[in-house]
Design an enzyme around this catalytic site. Structure first.
Site, PDB file in Angstrom:
ATOM      1  N   CYS A  98       0.844  -1.210   0.000  1.00  0.00           N
ATOM      2  CA  CYS A  98       0.000   0.000   0.000  1.00  0.00           C
ATOM      3  C   CYS A  98       0.875   1.254   0.000  1.00  0.00           C
ATOM      4  O   CYS A  98       1.612   1.468  -0.956  1.00  0.00           O
ATOM      5  CB  CYS A  98      -0.997  -0.041   1.153  1.00  0.00           C
ATOM      6  N   HIS A 131      -3.857  -5.034  -0.367  1.00  0.00           N
ATOM      7  CA  HIS A 131      -3.352  -5.555   0.897  1.00  0.00           C
ATOM      8  C   HIS A 131      -3.361  -7.085   0.876  1.00  0.00           C
ATOM      9  O   HIS A 131      -4.403  -7.683   1.131  1.00  0.00           O
ATOM     10  CB  HIS A 131      -4.226  -5.062   2.056  1.00  0.00           C
ATOM     11  N   GLU A 147      -2.224  -8.983   3.039  1.00  0.00           N
ATOM     12  CA  GLU A 147      -2.498  -9.452   4.411  1.00  0.00           C
ATOM     13  C   GLU A 147      -3.992  -9.447   4.724  1.00  0.00           C
ATOM     14  O   GLU A 147      -4.417 -10.003   5.724  1.00  0.00           O
ATOM     15  CB  GLU A 147      -1.716  -8.593   5.421  1.00  0.00           C
TER      16      GLU A 147
END
Lengths: 212, 252
Positions: free
Chosen positions: A88, A191, A193
């Site tokens: 990001c 993202h 994650e």
């Protein structure tokens, strides 16, 4: 092998750390994962991850406030060409500059600039949610199908100067850079994650990646 | 194409789920982490925890729940309820929340919105608005979990917090909440068409068609539901399959 996740107070540090740990635990030869901002530890890293959420300038300032942090990153990534992944804003920082809240210089590792997403009036900004990603074939995108959804949250994007540095895009409705790559330097606007199993696959690919 | 998000919401009291899903194979139905895992595997696009713990002494349990959820569910997690200060936000984010939702504290201290957005990024800050109709195309907001009326106009308030840097509005219709007769699509479209940031529809969803209406009539970017999922009437997959059949883009 040591994987260092850079801690400079970024809001998504915890999520990034946990996702990398979850993936790493399934590897045959797991890394030692270290979350730190200490230059001496960064200099010993085999791979580096730079998370980032919030405003570009705030992230840049937070990094530069930590003595020797940026210099150690440059040493490991630019001089020693160790594998690096920015997430990001951690990816946007690779640009030469950003136009968010006035002009601000980036690391300048990948040519291009970070600019506001331009979309028709009925498109909400921030670009928030799951969106399809198309990409050029590369081992960092192994076991991912074209048009797979990843989770995005951003109002600015990295417009790379060279097409070759943009390896993945999404559409909103105009093309937006979803991932960048230059030699040993990789970055995702989305993202991983927070992108469930496909996000974990990207992390797996990065952990297995050996940039030539 | 950007997908419409389906967000299950869990009410958490002293670390335990209230009104939870009646999944038969759940080892501990009151454990929010277990429930979150199921929603995660069912294809929820995000998760939302609303902490309704009354006593601040008992709120510590929430942090442990957030931490464990973040260790197990790799989708965005929004946590709200009782968030009053920058320090509250910081602690939730530190424990693994991806977004923090602020309600009463933002009304009482509007500066908090700008401060929080500046410090953690707009995308981290969700402003939760409880709105009740008070006339033609006019709604007022309530605070303190819907118990305390204000004379603040909901639309004006949403525009203001959007300008101050909020990343999203979680818009709950108090008239519709718990009724199962559908979202207040007039409220949703009035707000959504007036601000640039995404609006999450909340309150009133009772069947699959209501989700469709929330998107097509309400203009919502995301749809939040609690009891419809908890009581097992519909699964996340049911909702997404139905939306896809109506040509609404969802992540399957």
């Amino acid at each position: 092998m040591k994987l260092v996740i850079i801690n400079y107070g970024s809001g998504n540090l915890h999520s990034v750390h946990k996702a990398f740990e979850a993936v790493n635990n399934n590897l045959e030869n797991p890394y030692e994962i270290i979350v730190t901002n200490t230059p001496s530890e960064i200099l010993n890293a085999d791979k580096l991850v730079l998370p980032g959420v919030g405003a570009f300038q705030d992230c840049k300032n937070a990094i530069h406030k930590i003595g020797g942090l940026f210099e150690s990153l440059e040493q490991v990534v630019i001089e020693e060409k160790k594998a690096f992944m920015g997430i990001c804003v951690g990816m946007q920082l690779l640009a030469e500059k950003s136009l968010e809240f006035g002009e601000c210089e980036g690391f300048g590792w990948i040519p291009g600039e970070v600019i506001k997403i331009e979309a028709p009036a009925d498109y909400k900004i921030p670009h928030m949610g799951w969106n399809e990603v198309t990409f050029r074939n590369h081992e960092l995108l192994n076991n991912i199908s074209q048009n797979t959804d990843f989770y995005f949250v951003h109002s600015y994007y990295f417009r790379t100067q060279k097409n070759e540095n943009c390896i993945a895009t999404t559409k909103y409705p105009n093309p937006i850079t979803a991932a960048v790559l230059k030699e040993n330097i990789f970055g995702t606007q989305f993202h991983p994650e927070k992108s469930h199993n496909n996000g974990k696959q990207i992390i797996t690919n990065f952990l297995e990646w050996e940039p030539s | 194409m950007l997908k419409k998000r389906i967000i299950p919401c869990l009410d958490v009291d002293r670390g335990r789920v209230v009104k939870g899903v009646n999944f038969v194979d759940l080892i501990d139905a009151g454990d929010p982490v277990e429930q979150a895992k199921i929603y995660n595997s069912e294809g929820a696009d995000e998760l939302c925890f609303l902490d309704i713990t009354a006593s601040s002494d008992d709120r510590e349990t929430l942090f442990e729940v957030v931490k464990k959820t973040a260790e197990n569910c790799f989708i965005p997690l929004t946590v709200g309820g009782g968030v009053r200060t920058i320090d509250d936000i910081s602690r939730l984010l530190h424990h693994g929340a991806d977004k923090v939702s602020i309600n009463t504290a933002a009304v009482e201290n509007i500066d908090l919105v700008a401060k929080a957005a500046k410090k953690y990024g707009s995308s981290t800050i969700v402003i939760a608005v409880d709105a009740k109709k008070n006339g033609d195309k006019s709604w007022n907001i309530f605070t303190h979990g819907g118990r305390k009326p204000t004379d603040i106009d909901a639309l004006e308030y949403c525009i203001e917090v959007a300008n101050l840097g909020a990343g999203e509005i979680l818009l709950t219709s108090m008239d519709r909440d718990g009724t199962k007769i559908g979202f207040d699509n007039e409220l949703l479209s009035t707000v959504s068409s007036s601000i640039d940031i995404p609006v999450i529809a909340s309150g009133g969803v009772g069947n699959l068609e209501h989700f469709v209406e929330g998107v097509l009539k309400g203009g919502a970017s995301a749809l939040l539901a609690a009891s419809i999922f908890h009581f097992g009437e519909y699964s996340i997959k049911d909702v997404k399959t139905y939306l896809a059949e109506q040509n609404i883009a969802v992540r399957i």
